[in-house]
Design an enzyme around this catalytic site. Structure first.
Site, short mmCIF file in Angstrom:
data_model
loop_
_atom_site.label_atom_id
_atom_site.label_comp_id
_atom_site.label_asym_id
_atom_site.label_seq_id
_atom_site.Cartn_x
_atom_site.Cartn_y
_atom_site.Cartn_z
N ASP A 290 -7.04 17.65 -9.99
CA ASP A 290 -7.90 16.89 -10.90
C ASP A 290 -7.86 15.43 -10.48
O ASP A 290 -6.78 14.82 -10.46
CB ASP A 290 -7.43 17.05 -12.34
CG ASP A 290 -8.29 16.25 -13.31
OD1 ASP A 290 -9.52 16.41 -13.25
OD2 ASP A 290 -7.73 15.46 -14.10
N GLU B 141 -12.82 19.96 -7.84
CA GLU B 141 -14.02 19.88 -8.65
C GLU B 141 -15.10 19.12 -7.90
O GLU B 141 -14.81 18.14 -7.19
CB GLU B 141 -13.70 19.17 -9.97
CG GLU B 141 -14.79 19.27 -11.02
CD GLU B 141 -14.36 18.67 -12.34
OE1 GLU B 141 -15.08 18.84 -13.33
OE2 GLU B 141 -13.29 18.04 -12.39
N CYS C 93 -8.58 25.02 -23.00
CA CYS C 93 -7.15 25.33 -23.00
C CYS C 93 -6.87 26.28 -21.84
O CYS C 93 -7.49 27.34 -21.73
CB CYS C 93 -6.73 25.96 -24.33
SG CYS C 93 -5.01 26.51 -24.36
N CYS D 228 -5.25 29.91 -23.51
CA CYS D 228 -6.00 30.90 -24.31
C CYS D 228 -7.51 30.83 -24.09
O CYS D 228 -8.23 31.73 -24.53
CB CYS D 228 -5.68 30.72 -25.79
SG CYS D 228 -6.26 29.15 -26.48
N CYS E 191 -3.89 22.40 -28.73
CA CYS E 191 -4.86 23.50 -28.90
C CYS E 191 -4.74 24.05 -30.32
O CYS E 191 -3.66 24.49 -30.73
CB CYS E 191 -4.57 24.59 -27.87
SG CYS E 191 -5.67 26.03 -28.03
N ASP F 19 -4.78 15.71 -18.07
CA ASP F 19 -5.02 15.82 -16.63
C ASP F 19 -4.40 17.08 -16.04
O ASP F 19 -5.01 17.76 -15.21
CB ASP F 19 -4.48 14.57 -15.92
CG ASP F 19 -5.19 13.31 -16.37
OD1 ASP F 19 -6.40 13.38 -16.66
OD2 ASP F 19 -4.53 12.25 -16.44
#
Length: 383
Positions: A183, A267, A320, A323, A339, A349
């Site tokens: 990231d 990304e 998250c 989950c 969460c 991050d």
């Protein structure tokens, strides 16, 4: 496999004068070819080919531009070929070719007849003959093409493209344990899914005060005067120093990642769009994300590592990683969040890096399932 090696060269005063002429003549041929292409397309709706432009160079040498004979013929032909490639790329969706300027970096190419002297302290360049070179690392292979360049700070370099006669290594097997998600951020330059953070060195910010002083001094001097040119060189050297610091740091990080992981997930950031945010434009420009991505790409190719690029619209920060719950409202200033579904406290991050890794591996379901590894991309996402 093709590899490029860049070395600094030290031409004498006569060679510098001749190189200045070659830079100008190559630029002249390129700009003339571009103008010819534009004029013919507007007037006759006709495309001028690379061969037509090469024939035009021959006519110019024999008639109104005999001074073009001072340059290597191959450099002029390579200039026309580069123009033709730029036009081809334009019709494939790239930007329209621009006229070259005498200000800034200057280059010319040589496709052959370049070789190193036996003592490796000089290199033979057509028309320039033997030029001193700092061969700080040796290469093994056949020289394909060479690009001679001059920077704004009056430094000369030669980039040698070499055919190493080696095949590219076979790509490593993709496994979850040898994969990492990256990231890219502003607070920290790069955060891995393992929790490792590479700090933002702020090279430009550290030199900003000094740059302001020198640029203010430059603005007070008469443009074109000796003092103006001298002060302009001081400012250029500062910018070059910042650039070298940034590139050195990016090389170290990219080499570390390629050496320690077999699969790297990143990304696809819209850097040009993000720079439009004036509050973050300077900080984003100082990061060098695009250059870092290029380094990861070619180094992964060299060492047989895998690179997976995820879509820019995947919810890496808001999702998250345990989950799959997506927090719709998450401001940039929020660095940690809990969460509401599973109750896990996330570092923004690190959580994004984990999600990038999961998204990058989702095209390999058999790999993650065979290892029995929980993956958020296989979990039902709750909006």
């Amino acid at each position: 496999m093709l590899k490029s090696y860049k070395y600094r060269i030290y031409p004498n005063s006569e060679q510098k004068d001749l190189m200045t002429k070659i830079f100008g003549q190559v630029r002249f041929v390129y700009n003339l070819g571009l103008e010819t292409k534009i004029t013919n397309y507007i007037g006759n709706k006709k495309q001028i080919t690379c061969i037509d432009l090469s024939d035009q160079i021959k006519e110019l040498k024999d008639t109104i531009c005999p001074w073009l004979k001072e340059s290597p013929a191959q450099s002029l032909q390579m200039s026309v070929r580069n123009l033709d490639n730029a036009y081809t790329n334009f019709f494939r969706g790239k930007g329209f070719p621009k006229f070259k300027s005498k200000h800034g970096k200057q280059t010319f190419q040589l496709p052959q007849s370049v070789y190193l002297k036996e003592n490796s302290k000089q290199i033979f360049i057509p028309k320039l003959k033997y030029v001193d070179i700092d061969l700080h690392r040796k290469f093994i292979g056949i020289i394909k093409t060479c690009t001679v360049s001059k920077t704004i700070t009056n430094k000369y370099y030669i980039s040698i493209l070499v055919e190493t006669q080696q095949t590219k290594p076979i790509k490593k097997i993709i496994t979850e344990s040898t994969s990492v998600g990256l990231d890219l951020g502003i607070k920290d330059f790069c955060i891995t899914s393992d929790g490792k953070k590479f700090e933002n060195k702020d090279f430009f910010k550290k030199m900003l005060q000094k740059l302001r002083i020198e640029q203010r001094s430059l603005s007070r001097k008469k443009r074109g005067s000796k003092h103006y040119l001298k002060q302009k060189m001081v400012v250029s050297l500062l910018h070059e120093h910042i650039k070298n610091q940034r590139l050195d740091y990016l090389h170290k990080i990219s080499k570390y990642l390629v050496n320690n992981y077999d699969t790297i997930c990143m990304e696809d950031l819209n850097v040009s769009g993000m720079i439009k945010n004036h509050n973050l434009a300077r900080a984003i420009s100082d990061m060098g994300w695009s250059e870092f991505k290029i380094m990861i790409e070619y180094k992964s190719d060299w060492y047989g590592k895998n690179l997976s690029i995820i879509g820019r619209f995947d919810p890496s920060s808001k999702m998250c990683s345990c989950c799959g719950f997506i927090k719709k409202k998450l401001q940039l200033s929020v660095r940690e969040w809990i969460c509401p579904k599973c109750g896990i406290n996330h570092d923004r991050d690190i959580n994004a890096a984990k999600n990038i890794k999961n998204f990058g591996l989702r095209n390999q379901p058999s790999i993650t399932q065979s290892e029995g590894i929980p993956c958020a991309c296989n979990v039902e996402i709750n909006y």
